[in-house]
Write an enzyme that holds these catalytic residues in place. Structure first.
Site, mmCIF file in Angstrom:
data_model
loop_
_atom_site.group_PDB
_atom_site.id
_atom_site.type_symbol
_atom_site.label_atom_id
_atom_site.label_comp_id
_atom_site.label_asym_id
_atom_site.label_seq_id
_atom_site.Cartn_x
_atom_site.Cartn_y
_atom_site.Cartn_z
ATOM 1 N N CYS A 19 47.315 45.487 35.557
ATOM 2 C CA CYS A 19 46.223 45.956 34.711
ATOM 3 C C CYS A 19 46.667 47.046 33.743
ATOM 4 O O CYS A 19 45.916 47.413 32.852
ATOM 5 C CB CYS A 19 45.064 46.444 35.565
ATOM 6 S SG CYS A 19 45.452 47.865 36.596
ATOM 7 N N LYS A 40 40.678 44.720 53.310
ATOM 8 C CA LYS A 40 40.617 43.277 53.086
ATOM 9 C C LYS A 40 41.521 42.972 51.888
ATOM 10 O O LYS A 40 41.140 43.112 50.742
ATOM 11 C CB LYS A 40 39.186 42.826 52.800
ATOM 12 C CG LYS A 40 38.889 41.344 53.113
ATOM 13 C CD LYS A 40 39.741 40.330 52.378
ATOM 14 C CE LYS A 40 39.321 40.190 50.919
ATOM 15 N NZ LYS A 40 40.129 39.084 50.249
ATOM 16 N N GLU A 84 44.162 37.093 49.658
ATOM 17 C CA GLU A 84 44.642 35.989 50.476
ATOM 18 C C GLU A 84 45.912 35.351 49.909
ATOM 19 O O GLU A 84 46.571 34.570 50.591
ATOM 20 C CB GLU A 84 43.548 34.920 50.619
ATOM 21 C CG GLU A 84 43.064 34.299 49.330
ATOM 22 C CD GLU A 84 41.931 35.074 48.671
ATOM 23 O OE1 GLU A 84 41.176 34.446 47.894
ATOM 24 O OE2 GLU A 84 41.804 36.293 48.913
ATOM 25 N N ARG A 85 46.278 35.693 48.671
ATOM 26 C CA ARG A 85 47.483 35.109 48.067
ATOM 27 C C ARG A 85 48.759 35.637 48.713
ATOM 28 O O ARG A 85 49.735 34.917 48.847
ATOM 29 C CB ARG A 85 47.526 35.402 46.561
ATOM 30 C CG ARG A 85 46.511 34.655 45.737
ATOM 31 C CD ARG A 85 46.909 34.738 44.278
ATOM 32 N NE ARG A 85 45.794 34.451 43.383
ATOM 33 C CZ ARG A 85 45.882 34.501 42.073
ATOM 34 N NH1 ARG A 85 47.037 34.846 41.504
ATOM 35 N NH2 ARG A 85 44.841 34.230 41.310
ATOM 36 N N PHE A 125 46.130 40.745 44.431
ATOM 37 C CA PHE A 125 47.425 40.125 44.724
ATOM 38 C C PHE A 125 48.580 40.777 43.990
ATOM 39 O O PHE A 125 49.731 40.643 44.406
ATOM 40 C CB PHE A 125 47.385 38.633 44.343
ATOM 41 C CG PHE A 125 47.407 38.376 42.857
ATOM 42 C CD1 PHE A 125 48.601 38.220 42.167
ATOM 43 C CD2 PHE A 125 46.220 38.306 42.128
ATOM 44 C CE1 PHE A 125 48.616 37.995 40.804
ATOM 45 C CE2 PHE A 125 46.230 38.076 40.763
ATOM 46 C CZ PHE A 125 47.427 37.925 40.100
ATOM 47 N N GLU A 138 41.852 38.724 28.582
ATOM 48 C CA GLU A 138 42.895 39.019 29.559
ATOM 49 C C GLU A 138 43.538 37.721 30.048
ATOM 50 O O GLU A 138 42.865 36.833 30.560
ATOM 51 C CB GLU A 138 42.303 39.784 30.749
ATOM 52 C CG GLU A 138 43.357 40.192 31.761
ATOM 53 C CD GLU A 138 42.783 40.957 32.939
ATOM 54 O OE1 GLU A 138 43.457 41.880 33.418
ATOM 55 O OE2 GLU A 138 41.661 40.632 33.383
ATOM 56 N N SER A 151 39.629 41.443 38.945
ATOM 57 C CA SER A 151 39.176 41.060 37.616
ATOM 58 C C SER A 151 37.824 41.693 37.295
ATOM 59 O O SER A 151 37.065 42.070 38.200
ATOM 60 C CB SER A 151 39.059 39.536 37.513
ATOM 61 O OG SER A 151 37.994 39.068 38.324
#
Length: 487
Positions: A286, A178, A181-182, A154, A385, A231
């Site tokens: 990141c 893919k 979805e956010r 996202f 994190e 993540s």
């Protein structure tokens, strides 16, 4: 994209046609206002199979297309991305929340990957050696493999899909995306423009979904490889699942990066670089440096200047040109960050700047820059994190101790050093373990013609995104050994 008052729904793009995913999904909201303006439905296994099947069918003709012809839609794609850059940026801000300047910069970095991928004719050349043995010549040839899929996060919905798509198709493969979805609308726009650029049916496909779609891609027999960014726990799962099904995998995980501020550093440069790295994109990247490791001799002055500068960061709607830091992407994520700040405030660390006090009108998911001082390097603030605008200051006695703090992290994504000492810079280059290292730059983000580094729990795989690594990931080398004796 449609007008701001209409609920809109994203769709899949399969075999040159727009289709509606099969399963119910979730709403998409503007994190600056809390307004729900769209909906994303989720693909099931049949939807994923349809996309992969279309990509497999397209591969046989696409792989045989001369490379100069494969690049023509990629050249047009670059032009279309540039023509629509402002539209994409504003749509990105609406569904993600980041500042407009950051959105524009993100798209620009994505376009740079398209530019590099247009050099595929050179990057695909593998090598030839005459007289490798008596009467024998040997030639290495790079060949495409088939269908590749990318599962993207996202936090950079425009840039990260472009780490993968251009290289996959330029090298002769077909590609299924893919996205998160956010914020699904920006990746949908990218695929819409790819279709407009003229890629043949099935070469570029799009499926929306959640973990069902992810698992289907990772286990599908006709998918040759998976690219993932997200993540660390999910990156590890994707790597293990896809690899167990015989696929190539490059899985970029999480991070807890450090910036070292040497006693020799120019403090103005160090403060600006640290603030930019820790709080840009609201800390949701990141390559952010949420831990500053500062030598004791300049710690107090650095902390004072840092708090003063961070207090000036303009927090607000990303569409306001003056905004430097937008909202967090979801209300739940904001609550998680507040919980971490609450826990930090109850620890032995000193809360120097409290982002919970940020006053931004409306119902957005805003949080101001937060800084903790005298943080233990073994504490949760320094090791876990958070993916938010929280910066931990760790006091160390000297440069040796600072390096040991950096290398003790379980992650290995990035680190930066602020120094005026060439000797320190050389030691940092040789001894620091993360895969992306910066000296006197806040964020160690490689250009598209270099690969994106990462090690330890920040990366699972062998070949990284971008540049030559991407070409190697998407191709396999065949070695031809030919004997032509002189008769």
């Amino acid at each position: 994209m449609t007008d701001d008052n209409k609920m809109i729904q994203v769709r899949n793009f399969v075999g040159g046609a727009w289709t509606t995913p099969s399963s119910a999904g979730q709403p998409v909201e503007n994190p600056a206002t809390g307004e729900q303006f769209g909906e994303v439905r989720f693909s099931d296994e049949a939807d994923v199979d349809e996309a992969v099947t279309a990509a497999k069918e397209a591969f046989e003709s696409w792989r045989q297309t001369p490379i100069e012809e494969r690049l023509q839609p990629l050249f047009r794609y670059k032009q279309l991305l540039e023509e629509h850059q402002d539209e994409i940026a504003r749509g990105l801000v609406r569904e993600h929340g980041k500042a407009l300047s950051e959105a524009r910069g993100e798209i620009r970095r994505g376009i740079e990957n398209v530019e590099v991928a247009c050099g595929a004719p050179t990057m695909m050349q593998a090598g030839h050696l005459q007289h490798a043995a008596p009467d024998i010549d040997e030639t290495a040839v790079r060949k495409p493999l088939g269908v590749f899929a990318a599962i993207t996060p996202f936090n950079f919905p425009a840039m990260i899909p472009l780490w993968f798509l251009p290289y996959a198709v330029a090298t002769g493969n077909t590609f299924v995306l893919k996205p998160s979805e956010r914020n699904p609308f920006t990746p949908t726009k990218l695929v819409e423009l790819a279709h407009e650029a003229g890629f043949p049916e099935g070469v570029v496909s799009l499926v929306h979904g959640d973990k069902t779609a992810v698992e289907a891609l990772c286990s599908h027999d006709d998918v040759e490889g998976i690219s993932f960014v997200g993540s660390t726990p999910i990156a590890r799962h994707v790597y293990e699942t896809a690899a167990s099904h015989g696929k190539r995998v490059q899985a970029q995980g999480g991070a807890k990066n450090h910036v070292i501020v040497s006693a020799t550093a120019d403090l103005e440069t160090a403060v600006e670089g640290t603030v930019g790295s820790a709080f840009a994109n609201t800390g949701q990247r990141c390559l952010a440096n949420p831990v500053a490791v500062v030598e004791d001799g300049i710690y107090d002055e650095f902390a004072e200047r840092l708090v003063e500068r961070a207090s000036e960061v303009v927090v607000g709607s990303g569409l306001d040109e003056e905004t430097e830091m937008g909202p967090l992407t979801t209300r739940a994520h904001r609550e998680n960050i507040i919980d971490a700040i609450d826990a930090g405030a109850d620890s032995e660390a000193t809360l120097l700047l409290d982002g919970r006090e940020a006053d931004v009108p409306g119902d957005g998911h805003f949080l101001g820059p937060t800084i903790f001082g005298d943080v233990s390097p073994d504490s949760s603030l320094a090791r876990d994190e958070l993916f938010g605008p929280v910066l931990a200051l760790v006091r160390v006695s000297d440069f040796d101790e600072a390096l040991s703090v950096v290398n003790a992290s379980e992650f290995g994504n990035a680190a930066s050093l602020f120094t005026t000492s060439g000797g320190e810079a050389q030691r940092f280059r040789n001894e620091a373990e993360p895969g992306n290292l910066g000296v006197n730059v806040g964020t160690a983000a490689p250009m598209a013609f270099f690969h994106f580094g990462g090690s330890n729990a920040s990366f699972f795989g062998d070949l990284h995104a971008q540049g030559d690594d991407a070409v190697r990931f998407y191709t396999d080398e065949t070695i031809y050994i030919e004997r032509w004796p002189d008769t």
